[in-house]
Design an enzyme around this catalytic site. Structure first.
Site, PDB file in Angstrom:
ATOM      1  N   CYS A   1      -3.393   0.370  10.802  1.00 34.02           N
ATOM      2  CA  CYS A   1      -2.525   1.395  11.392  1.00 34.02           C
ATOM      3  C   CYS A   1      -2.994   1.749  12.797  1.00 34.02           C
ATOM      4  CB  CYS A   1      -2.537   2.629  10.504  1.00 34.02           C
ATOM      5  SG  CYS A   1      -2.177   2.230   8.799  1.00 34.02           S
TER       6      CYS A   1
ATOM      7  N   TYR B   1       0.807  -1.216   0.000  1.00 34.77           N
ATOM      8  CA  TYR B   1       0.000   0.000   0.000  1.00 34.77           C
ATOM      9  C   TYR B   1       0.849   1.279   0.000  1.00 34.77           C
ATOM     10  CZ  TYR B   1      -4.425  -2.394   0.630  1.00 34.77           C
ATOM     11  OH  TYR B   1      -5.547  -3.158   0.423  1.00 34.77           O
TER      12      TYR B   1
ATOM     13  N   ARG C   1     -13.928  24.854  22.185  1.00 33.86           N
ATOM     14  CA  ARG C   1     -12.704  24.074  22.394  1.00 33.86           C
ATOM     15  C   ARG C   1     -12.974  22.575  22.532  1.00 33.86           C
ATOM     16  NH1 ARG C   1     -12.246  28.850  24.431  1.00 33.86           N
ATOM     17  NH2 ARG C   1     -13.339  28.318  26.344  1.00 33.86           N
TER      18      ARG C   1
ATOM     19  N   ASP D   1       9.834  -6.984  -4.494  1.00 36.49           N
ATOM     20  CA  ASP D   1       8.852  -7.670  -3.657  1.00 36.49           C
ATOM     21  C   ASP D   1       9.177  -9.155  -3.638  1.00 36.49           C
ATOM     22  OD1 ASP D   1       5.929  -6.604  -2.527  1.00 36.49           O
ATOM     23  OD2 ASP D   1       6.080  -8.784  -2.746  1.00 36.49           O
TER      24      ASP D   1
ATOM     25  N   HIS E   1     -19.165  23.730  21.463  1.00 38.95           N
ATOM     26  CA  HIS E   1     -18.270  24.456  22.365  1.00 38.95           C
ATOM     27  C   HIS E   1     -17.002  24.783  21.578  1.00 38.95           C
ATOM     28  CE1 HIS E   1     -15.244  25.099  25.457  1.00 38.95           C
ATOM     29  NE2 HIS E   1     -16.217  25.208  26.373  1.00 38.95           N
TER      30      HIS E   1
ATOM     31  N   ARG F   1       2.635   8.737   6.266  1.00 36.71           N
ATOM     32  CA  ARG F   1       1.511   9.241   7.074  1.00 36.71           C
ATOM     33  C   ARG F   1       0.296   9.478   6.199  1.00 36.71           C
ATOM     34  NH1 ARG F   1       4.233  14.868   9.035  1.00 36.71           N
ATOM     35  NH2 ARG F   1       3.812  14.143  11.108  1.00 36.71           N
ATOM     36  N   VAL F   2       0.150   8.635   5.168  1.00 38.73           N
ATOM     37  CA  VAL F   2      -0.921   8.878   4.189  1.00 38.73           C
ATOM     38  C   VAL F   2      -2.192   8.098   4.519  1.00 38.73           C
ATOM     39  CG1 VAL F   2       0.587   9.510   2.292  1.00 38.73           C
ATOM     40  CG2 VAL F   2       0.122   7.100   2.723  1.00 38.73           C
TER      41      VAL F   2
ATOM     42  N   THR G   1       4.996  -4.384   9.269  1.00 36.77           N
ATOM     43  CA  THR G   1       5.474  -4.608  10.643  1.00 36.77           C
ATOM     44  C   THR G   1       4.259  -5.036  11.460  1.00 36.77           C
ATOM     45  OG1 THR G   1       5.256  -2.208  10.909  1.00 36.77           O
ATOM     46  CG2 THR G   1       7.489  -3.074  10.701  1.00 36.77           C
TER      47      THR G   1
ATOM     48  N   GLY H   1     -10.651  -0.072  12.912  1.00 37.80           N
ATOM     49  CA  GLY H   1      -9.990  -1.040  12.037  1.00 37.80           C
ATOM     50  C   GLY H   1      -8.861  -0.429  11.252  1.00 37.80           C
TER      51      GLY H   1
ATOM     52  N   LYS I   1       5.603   8.893  14.580  1.00 42.80           N
ATOM     53  CA  LYS I   1       4.629   8.086  13.828  1.00 42.80           C
ATOM     54  C   LYS I   1       3.680   7.354  14.780  1.00 42.80           C
ATOM     55  CE  LYS I   1       2.490   5.633  10.907  1.00 42.80           C
ATOM     56  NZ  LYS I   1       1.716   6.062   9.770  1.00 42.80           N
TER      57      LYS I   1
HETATM   58  N1  SAJ Z   1     -12.773   6.007  12.933  1.00 44.04           N
HETATM   59  C1  SAJ Z   1     -13.834   6.147  13.828  1.00 44.04           C
HETATM   60  N2  SAJ Z   1     -14.240   7.402  14.162  1.00 44.04           N
HETATM   61  C2  SAJ Z   1     -13.645   8.517  13.652  1.00 44.04           C
HETATM   62  C3  SAJ Z   1     -12.554   8.372  12.756  1.00 44.04           C
HETATM   63  C4  SAJ Z   1     -12.143   7.094  12.420  1.00 44.04           C
HETATM   64  O1  SAJ Z   1     -14.415   5.168  14.308  1.00 44.04           O
HETATM   65  O2  SAJ Z   1     -14.099   9.627  13.990  1.00 44.04           O
HETATM   66  C5  SAJ Z   1     -12.331   4.649  12.589  1.00 44.04           C
HETATM   67  C6  SAJ Z   1     -12.486   4.328  11.092  1.00 44.04           C
HETATM   68  O3  SAJ Z   1     -13.788   3.916  10.806  1.00 44.04           O
HETATM   69  C7  SAJ Z   1     -11.470   3.220  10.933  1.00 44.04           C
HETATM   70  C8  SAJ Z   1     -10.365   3.630  11.913  1.00 44.04           C
HETATM   71  O4  SAJ Z   1     -10.937   4.567  12.795  1.00 44.04           O
HETATM   72  O5  SAJ Z   1     -12.006   1.978  11.333  1.00 44.04           O
HETATM   73  C9  SAJ Z   1      -9.129   4.238  11.270  1.00 44.04           C
HETATM   74  O6  SAJ Z   1      -9.487   5.124  10.231  1.00 44.04           O
HETATM   75  P1  SAJ Z   1      -8.766   6.533  10.013  1.00 44.04           P
HETATM   76  O7  SAJ Z   1      -9.404   7.192   8.849  1.00 44.04           O
HETATM   77  O8  SAJ Z   1      -8.755   7.302  11.274  1.00 44.04           O
HETATM   78  O9  SAJ Z   1      -7.251   6.167   9.753  1.00 44.04           O
HETATM   79  P2  SAJ Z   1      -6.467   5.155   8.759  1.00 44.04           P
HETATM   80  O10 SAJ Z   1      -6.151   3.913   9.542  1.00 44.04           O
HETATM   81  O11 SAJ Z   1      -7.130   5.003   7.457  1.00 44.04           O
HETATM   82  O12 SAJ Z   1      -5.110   6.001   8.518  1.00 44.04           O
HETATM   83  C10 SAJ Z   1      -4.343   6.428   9.642  1.00 44.04           C
HETATM   84  C11 SAJ Z   1      -4.013   7.921   9.473  1.00 44.04           C
HETATM   85  N3  SAJ Z   1      -3.469   8.444  10.730  1.00 44.04           N
HETATM   86  C12 SAJ Z   1      -3.974   9.543  11.320  1.00 44.04           C
HETATM   87  O13 SAJ Z   1      -4.936  10.137  10.893  1.00 44.04           O
HETATM   88  C13 SAJ Z   1      -3.272  10.015  12.546  1.00 44.04           C
HETATM   89  C14 SAJ Z   1      -3.019   8.099   8.336  1.00 44.04           C
HETATM   90  O14 SAJ Z   1      -2.596   9.460   8.241  1.00 44.04           O
HETATM   91  C15 SAJ Z   1      -1.799   7.183   8.554  1.00 44.04           C
HETATM   92  O15 SAJ Z   1      -0.843   7.325   7.505  1.00 44.04           O
HETATM   93  C16 SAJ Z   1      -2.282   5.761   8.563  1.00 44.04           C
HETATM   94  O16 SAJ Z   1      -3.156   5.622   9.704  1.00 44.04           O
HETATM   95  C17 SAJ Z   1      -1.070   4.853   8.691  1.00 44.04           C
HETATM   96  O17 SAJ Z   1      -0.687   4.264   7.665  1.00 44.04           O
HETATM   97  O18 SAJ Z   1      -0.437   4.806   9.749  1.00 44.04           O
END
Ligand code: SAJ
Length: 434
Positions: free
Chosen positions: A286, A32, A272, A52, A270, A180-181, A104, A283, A232
């Site tokens: 990450c 990915y 803040r 790969d 609110h 961080r994508v 990892t 899920g 990270k």
């Molecule tokens: N989720 C919730 N409620 C929310 C936001 C997300 O339940 O308000 C859930 C989503 O449904 C999902 C999970 O969290 O199951 C993760 O989704 P996500 O959109 O928050 O994140 P990922 O896993 O797609 O990508 C994250 C990102 N990290 C951050 O936003 C800090 C991305 O920038 C990272 O590059 C990526 O992890 C990674 O590869 O580490």
């Protein structure tokens, strides 16, 4: 298109005197992160070899194809291979830059398994030339960059390896630069996002940053490798903790009998307060994984991070229990489960709480389960063999007496209360409240 750096710019005076490597860049791991990164580097003029262990992946990429779904990736890989700037191989070549983007996973007891990174380091070491730079992008526990240095040092006593914390030194550079994508926006974010580049030494960081500066429009922020590794893990732990707060609120709200979506919407007025959205659990590969790397590094100190992980994992159990209560209230009823992906509008099922919940329910009630997932043509085998059926949205709504929204895909958002008239509905994502 930015011009790629030439060897002398990238490696400093004298570098052009080194024996010529086979490629400017070798990207180890075409998943990915690795595949989009390799294709983008090629589109910016670099000569890239993607490596790969899977011959199938290598053949697919060499044929201009992709083995993963990600917006714009197919076009990018097709162009990169046609231009011959991207080739794929199962062998690691000699290169100026080595970028490690391998998995990892979590090992036993929620401890990080860096064996793929170690294997990548071992595969690089025999070919590495003085002046080269190894960059680790895989999400890794703190100290992994130093572990890579150790492996290369053991295998190549003829090369001087930089020491963490030294001001200068070493015939090669080793650095950590986390990806961080966001899945679904990978191609765009690889270019736009700021990058944190941590070197074993400042020279290592500068050499690694030179590569990113050739294609990243955001800032390249320089630090040491331990800080970059921690950054990270902290980013994803921050999000996990905040989602855990929302998920815990939803369970509190269930118990005290208030509507969590109303509570969050009004609390967020609110100036803040900015509460995230509850869901059926957390899920993806990450956020559901990386916080454990912090916990493993400091088990006594990382109490909040551990608890957040436990809360988010428990939310899937709580969700399943609520669905089972609905099923008990309507014996014999068919159940429509809307969505299996780990979040909306992607086809990624890694660590998906929706998939886990669906599999558990199907194990008991297979034939009563109608699964709606617009991103697949066939159900995952784990569910299909339990008797569940992949069903179109309209057919599922026509047949089911119980409807559960597990993922708020855009394809479901046109639904109106009238579509659920007379049915028992459980909307785990608050799709109809936002
Ligand atoms: N989720 C919730 N409620 C929310 C936001 C997300 O339940 O308000 C859930 C989503 O449904 C999902 C999970 O969290 O199951 C993760 O989704 P996500 O959109 O928050 O994140 P990922 O896993 O797609 O990508 C994250 C990102 N990290 C951050 O936003 C800090 C991305 O920038 C990272 O590059 C990526 O992890 C990674 O590869 O580490």
């Amino acid at each position: 298109m930015n011009a790629p750096l030439d060897a002398a710019t990238a490696f400093g005076p004298g570098a052009a005197m080194q024996p010529a490597p086979d490629h400017q860049i070798a990207v180890i791991g075409l998943g990915y992160i690795g595949l989009p990164t390799a294709a983008i580097l090629a589109s910016y003029g670099w000569d890239v070899c993607g490596v790969d262990v899977s011959g199938r992946v290598v053949d697919t990429v060499n044929a201009g194809g992709v083995h993963i779904e990600e917006r714009d990736l197919d076009r990018l890989v097709d162009e990169a291979t046609r231009s011959k700037r991207l080739v794929a191989s199962v062998h690691v070549p000699a290169a100026h830059y080595y970028m490690i983007a391998v998995p990892t996973p979590l090992g036993a007891g929620n401890t990080p398994d860096i064996s793929y990174v170690e294997a990548a380091a071992r595969s690089i070491a025999p070919n590495i030339l003085p002046g080269a730079c190894i960059i680790i992008e895989s999400t890794s526990p703190v100290g992994t960059t130093e572990r890579v240095a150790e492996i290369v040092a053991e295998m190549r006593p003829d090369i001087s390896i930089p020491k963490f914390g030294a001001k200068h030194g070493g015939d090669i550079a080793i650095a950590y630069c986390p990806e961080r994508v966001l899945p679904g926006r990978i191609v765009q974010e690889l270019i736009q996002n700021d990058r944190v580049v941590g070197g074993l030494t400042p020279d290592c960081a500068q050499q690694a940053a030179a590569l990113y500066m050739s294609f990243v429009r955001g800032d390249c922020l320089i630090t040491n490798s331990r800080v970059a590794e921690t950054v990270k893990l902290v980013e994803n732990s921050f999000r996990d903790v905040n989602i855990a707060f929302a998920n815990e609120l939803s369970m509190i709200a269930d118990e005290i009998g208030v509507d969590v979506w109303d509570v969050i919407r009004l609390a967020n007025r609110h100036p803040r307060v900015n509460i995230l959205q509850p869901g059926p659990g957390v899920g993806g590969h990450c956020i559901a994984v990386d916080p454990w790397f912090l916990v493993a590094g400091a088990p006594k100190a990382a109490r909040l991070v551990r608890t957040a992980r436990e809360v988010n994992d428990y939310k899937a159990v709580h969700t399943e229990n609520r669905i089972r209560a609905l099923i008990d209230a309507a014996p014999g009823a068919k159940v429509a489960l809307l969505g299996l992906a780990f979040k909306p509008d992607i086809d990624d099922f890694r660590e998906s709480p929706a998939l886990e919940i669906a599999a558990n329910l199907c194990a008991d009630l297979g034939k009563r389960m109608l699964v709606v997932e617009p991103f697949i043509d066939d159900l995952p085998a784990s569910i299909a063999e339990l008797g569940a059926e992949l069903t179109g949205l309209d057919a599922a709504l026509a047949e089911a007496e119980i409807v559960v929204v597990l993922v708020d895909h855009t394809a479901f958002k046109h639904l109106m209360p009238a579509d659920f008239a007379g049915k028992l509905v459980f909307d785990t994502r608050g799709m109809f409240k936002k």
